[in-house]
Write a protein that holds these residues in place. Structure first.
Motif, PDB file in Angstrom:
ATOM      1  N   THR A 116      19.364 119.114  53.814  1.00 58.21           N
ATOM      2  CA  THR A 116      20.193 118.139  53.108  1.00 58.21           C
ATOM      3  C   THR A 116      19.800 116.770  53.636  1.00 58.21           C
ATOM      4  O   THR A 116      19.706 116.574  54.852  1.00 58.21           O
ATOM      5  CB  THR A 116      21.696 118.393  53.349  1.00 58.21           C
ATOM      6  OG1 THR A 116      22.033 119.662  52.787  1.00 58.21           O
ATOM      7  CG2 THR A 116      22.549 117.323  52.701  1.00 58.21           C
ATOM      8  N   ILE A 117      19.549 115.849  52.717  1.00 58.39           N
ATOM      9  CA  ILE A 117      19.143 114.488  53.074  1.00 58.39           C
ATOM     10  C   ILE A 117      20.203 113.516  52.586  1.00 58.39           C
ATOM     11  O   ILE A 117      20.656 113.607  51.444  1.00 58.39           O
ATOM     12  CB  ILE A 117      17.792 114.109  52.436  1.00 58.39           C
ATOM     13  CG1 ILE A 117      16.685 115.031  52.947  1.00 58.39           C
ATOM     14  CG2 ILE A 117      17.454 112.643  52.717  1.00 58.39           C
ATOM     15  CD1 ILE A 117      15.322 114.752  52.340  1.00 58.39           C
ATOM     16  N   GLU A 118      20.577 112.598  53.466  1.00 56.45           N
ATOM     17  CA  GLU A 118      21.465 111.503  53.075  1.00 56.45           C
ATOM     18  C   GLU A 118      20.617 110.242  53.064  1.00 56.45           C
ATOM     19  O   GLU A 118      20.026 109.866  54.083  1.00 56.45           O
ATOM     20  CB  GLU A 118      22.616 111.375  54.063  1.00 56.45           C
ATOM     21  CG  GLU A 118      23.675 110.420  53.593  1.00 56.45           C
ATOM     22  CD  GLU A 118      24.914 110.463  54.458  1.00 56.45           C
ATOM     23  OE1 GLU A 118      25.423 109.363  54.778  1.00 56.45           O
ATOM     24  OE2 GLU A 118      25.361 111.563  54.815  1.00 56.45           O
ATOM     25  N   ALA A 119      20.525 109.615  51.886  1.00 55.49           N
ATOM     26  CA  ALA A 119      19.646 108.457  51.728  1.00 55.49           C
ATOM     27  C   ALA A 119      20.001 107.703  50.453  1.00 55.49           C
ATOM     28  O   ALA A 119      20.864 108.130  49.692  1.00 55.49           O
ATOM     29  CB  ALA A 119      18.193 108.932  51.659  1.00 55.49           C
ATOM     30  N   SER A 120      19.292 106.607  50.237  1.00 56.22           N
ATOM     31  CA  SER A 120      19.393 105.896  48.967  1.00 56.22           C
ATOM     32  C   SER A 120      18.379 106.506  48.011  1.00 56.22           C
ATOM     33  O   SER A 120      17.281 106.891  48.419  1.00 56.22           O
ATOM     34  CB  SER A 120      19.076 104.412  49.154  1.00 56.22           C
ATOM     35  OG  SER A 120      20.059 103.815  49.969  1.00 56.22           O
ATOM     36  N   PHE A 121      18.754 106.604  46.737  1.00 54.19           N
ATOM     37  CA  PHE A 121      17.870 107.180  45.723  1.00 54.19           C
ATOM     38  C   PHE A 121      17.595 106.161  44.635  1.00 54.19           C
ATOM     39  O   PHE A 121      18.489 105.442  44.198  1.00 54.19           O
ATOM     40  CB  PHE A 121      18.504 108.416  45.078  1.00 54.19           C
ATOM     41  CG  PHE A 121      17.730 108.913  43.877  1.00 54.19           C
ATOM     42  CD1 PHE A 121      16.572 109.636  44.051  1.00 54.19           C
ATOM     43  CD2 PHE A 121      18.153 108.623  42.593  1.00 54.19           C
ATOM     44  CE1 PHE A 121      15.836 110.072  42.946  1.00 54.19           C
ATOM     45  CE2 PHE A 121      17.442 109.056  41.482  1.00 54.19           C
ATOM     46  CZ  PHE A 121      16.285 109.785  41.665  1.00 54.19           C
ATOM     47  N   GLN A 122      16.344 106.133  44.188  1.00 57.01           N
ATOM     48  CA  GLN A 122      15.976 105.320  43.035  1.00 57.01           C
ATOM     49  C   GLN A 122      15.027 106.139  42.170  1.00 57.01           C
ATOM     50  O   GLN A 122      14.081 106.748  42.666  1.00 57.01           O
ATOM     51  CB  GLN A 122      15.291 104.028  43.456  1.00 57.01           C
ATOM     52  CG  GLN A 122      14.986 103.148  42.260  1.00 57.01           C
ATOM     53  CD  GLN A 122      15.301 101.707  42.535  1.00 57.01           C
ATOM     54  OE1 GLN A 122      15.406 101.286  43.660  1.00 57.01           O
ATOM     55  NE2 GLN A 122      15.481 100.942  41.483  1.00 57.01           N
ATOM     56  N   LYS A 123      15.302 106.153  40.874  1.00 54.44           N
ATOM     57  CA  LYS A 123      14.474 106.858  39.903  1.00 54.44           C
ATOM     58  C   LYS A 123      13.104 106.187  39.837  1.00 54.44           C
ATOM     59  O   LYS A 123      12.982 104.984  40.062  1.00 54.44           O
ATOM     60  CB  LYS A 123      15.178 106.798  38.540  1.00 54.44           C
ATOM     61  CG  LYS A 123      14.533 107.604  37.445  1.00 54.44           C
ATOM     62  CD  LYS A 123      14.802 109.060  37.618  1.00 54.44           C
ATOM     63  CE  LYS A 123      14.322 109.813  36.390  1.00 54.44           C
ATOM     64  NZ  LYS A 123      14.341 111.213  36.569  1.00 54.44           N
ATOM     65  N   ARG A 142      19.220 117.201  57.725  1.00 48.87           N
ATOM     66  CA  ARG A 142      19.629 118.360  58.523  1.00 48.87           C
ATOM     67  C   ARG A 142      19.272 119.651  57.796  1.00 48.87           C
ATOM     68  O   ARG A 142      19.334 119.722  56.564  1.00 48.87           O
ATOM     69  CB  ARG A 142      21.110 118.302  58.861  1.00 48.87           C
ATOM     70  CG  ARG A 142      22.051 118.307  57.718  1.00 48.87           C
ATOM     71  CD  ARG A 142      23.515 118.086  58.175  1.00 48.87           C
ATOM     72  NE  ARG A 142      24.391 117.955  57.057  1.00 48.87           N
ATOM     73  CZ  ARG A 142      24.557 116.871  56.308  1.00 48.87           C
ATOM     74  NH1 ARG A 142      23.885 115.783  56.599  1.00 48.87           N
ATOM     75  NH2 ARG A 142      25.362 116.854  55.280  1.00 48.87           N
ATOM     76  N   ARG A 143      18.905 120.642  58.577  1.00 52.81           N
ATOM     77  CA  ARG A 143      18.525 121.947  58.046  1.00 52.81           C
ATOM     78  C   ARG A 143      19.746 122.647  57.473  1.00 52.81           C
ATOM     79  O   ARG A 143      20.849 122.529  58.002  1.00 52.81           O
ATOM     80  CB  ARG A 143      17.929 122.812  59.154  1.00 52.81           C
ATOM     81  CG  ARG A 143      17.445 124.181  58.692  1.00 52.81           C
ATOM     82  CD  ARG A 143      16.983 125.054  59.859  1.00 52.81           C
ATOM     83  NE  ARG A 143      16.114 124.374  60.784  1.00 52.81           N
ATOM     84  CZ  ARG A 143      14.776 124.455  60.763  1.00 52.81           C
ATOM     85  NH1 ARG A 143      14.181 125.208  59.871  1.00 52.81           N
ATOM     86  NH2 ARG A 143      14.052 123.796  61.639  1.00 52.81           N
ATOM     87  N   ILE A 144      19.520 123.367  56.386  1.00 57.18           N
ATOM     88  CA  ILE A 144      20.588 124.225  55.839  1.00 57.18           C
ATOM     89  C   ILE A 144      20.042 125.636  55.743  1.00 57.18           C
ATOM     90  O   ILE A 144      18.831 125.858  55.629  1.00 57.18           O
ATOM     91  CB  ILE A 144      21.067 123.744  54.452  1.00 57.18           C
ATOM     92  CG1 ILE A 144      19.930 123.663  53.436  1.00 57.18           C
ATOM     93  CG2 ILE A 144      21.794 122.428  54.556  1.00 57.18           C
ATOM     94  CD1 ILE A 144      20.382 123.367  52.021  1.00 57.18           C
ATOM     95  N   ASN A 145      20.917 126.591  55.867  1.00 54.15           N
ATOM     96  CA  ASN A 145      20.528 127.987  55.749  1.00 54.15           C
ATOM     97  C   ASN A 145      20.698 128.423  54.308  1.00 54.15           C
ATOM     98  O   ASN A 145      21.764 128.276  53.728  1.00 54.15           O
ATOM     99  CB  ASN A 145      21.381 128.868  56.659  1.00 54.15           C
ATOM    100  CG  ASN A 145      21.126 128.551  58.114  1.00 54.15           C
ATOM    101  OD1 ASN A 145      19.998 128.305  58.500  1.00 54.15           O
ATOM    102  ND2 ASN A 145      22.171 128.550  58.921  1.00 54.15           N
TER     103      ASN A 145
END
Length: 148
Positions: A116-123, A142-145
């Motif tokens: 899972t990534i927390e960030a800014s997104f732009q198309k 962070r890794r997810i299972n």
């Protein structure tokens, strides 16, 4: 509906499914659009990578939290919808991940895992761009299972 020809039934079902997908997409897009980039925000809005891939081009960045298959290759860093999309080279099912040199070192152990990534997104801005968009100003990975 039982006395309708099968082609008419099929067209009706496809039309209903399309309308439901549009309604669901509008709700998701509205939720994403409501979140302005804010470096002081404790958490970004969780959003599906499918929503980001389908989102119309926007000139403003959205703060998001999105999950997918992370690849930190020398040729490009990307978050793919699925591991198989990476393996098959389906770059339109991916989003470029812009990391600093320090972040590349910090997160290299997460290469080829679901995260899972927390960030800014732009198309993406141009149709010739290889990726569908970009995740930048990465705040956390962070890794997810994932259980199959």
């Amino acid at each position: 509906m039982s006395d309708m020809p099968w082609k008419t039934k099929l067209i009706f079902k496809v039309a209903v499914a399309a309308i439901l997908m549009l309604i669901a997409g509008r709700v998701s897009l509205a939720q994403v659009a409501a979140v302005a980039p804010d470096d002081d925000a404790p958490h970004a809005l969780p959003v599906s990578i499918v929503t980001l891939l389908a989102m119309p081009a926007s000139s403003s960045a959205k703060q998001v939290q999105v999950s997918g298959f992370l690849v930190l290759d020398f040729e490009g860093q990307a978050l793919y919808l699925h591991k198989e999309d990476y393996q098959e080279g389906l770059s339109l099912n991916s989003i470029y991940v812009s990391l600093t040199q320090a972040q590349q070192q910090q997160y290299k152990s997460l290469d080829k895992t679901y995260v899972t990534i927390e960030a800014s997104f732009q198309k993406r801005r141009k149709s010739e761009d290889i990726f569908t968009g970009v995740l930048f100003h990465v705040r956390e990975i962070r890794r997810i299972n994932v259980h199959h």
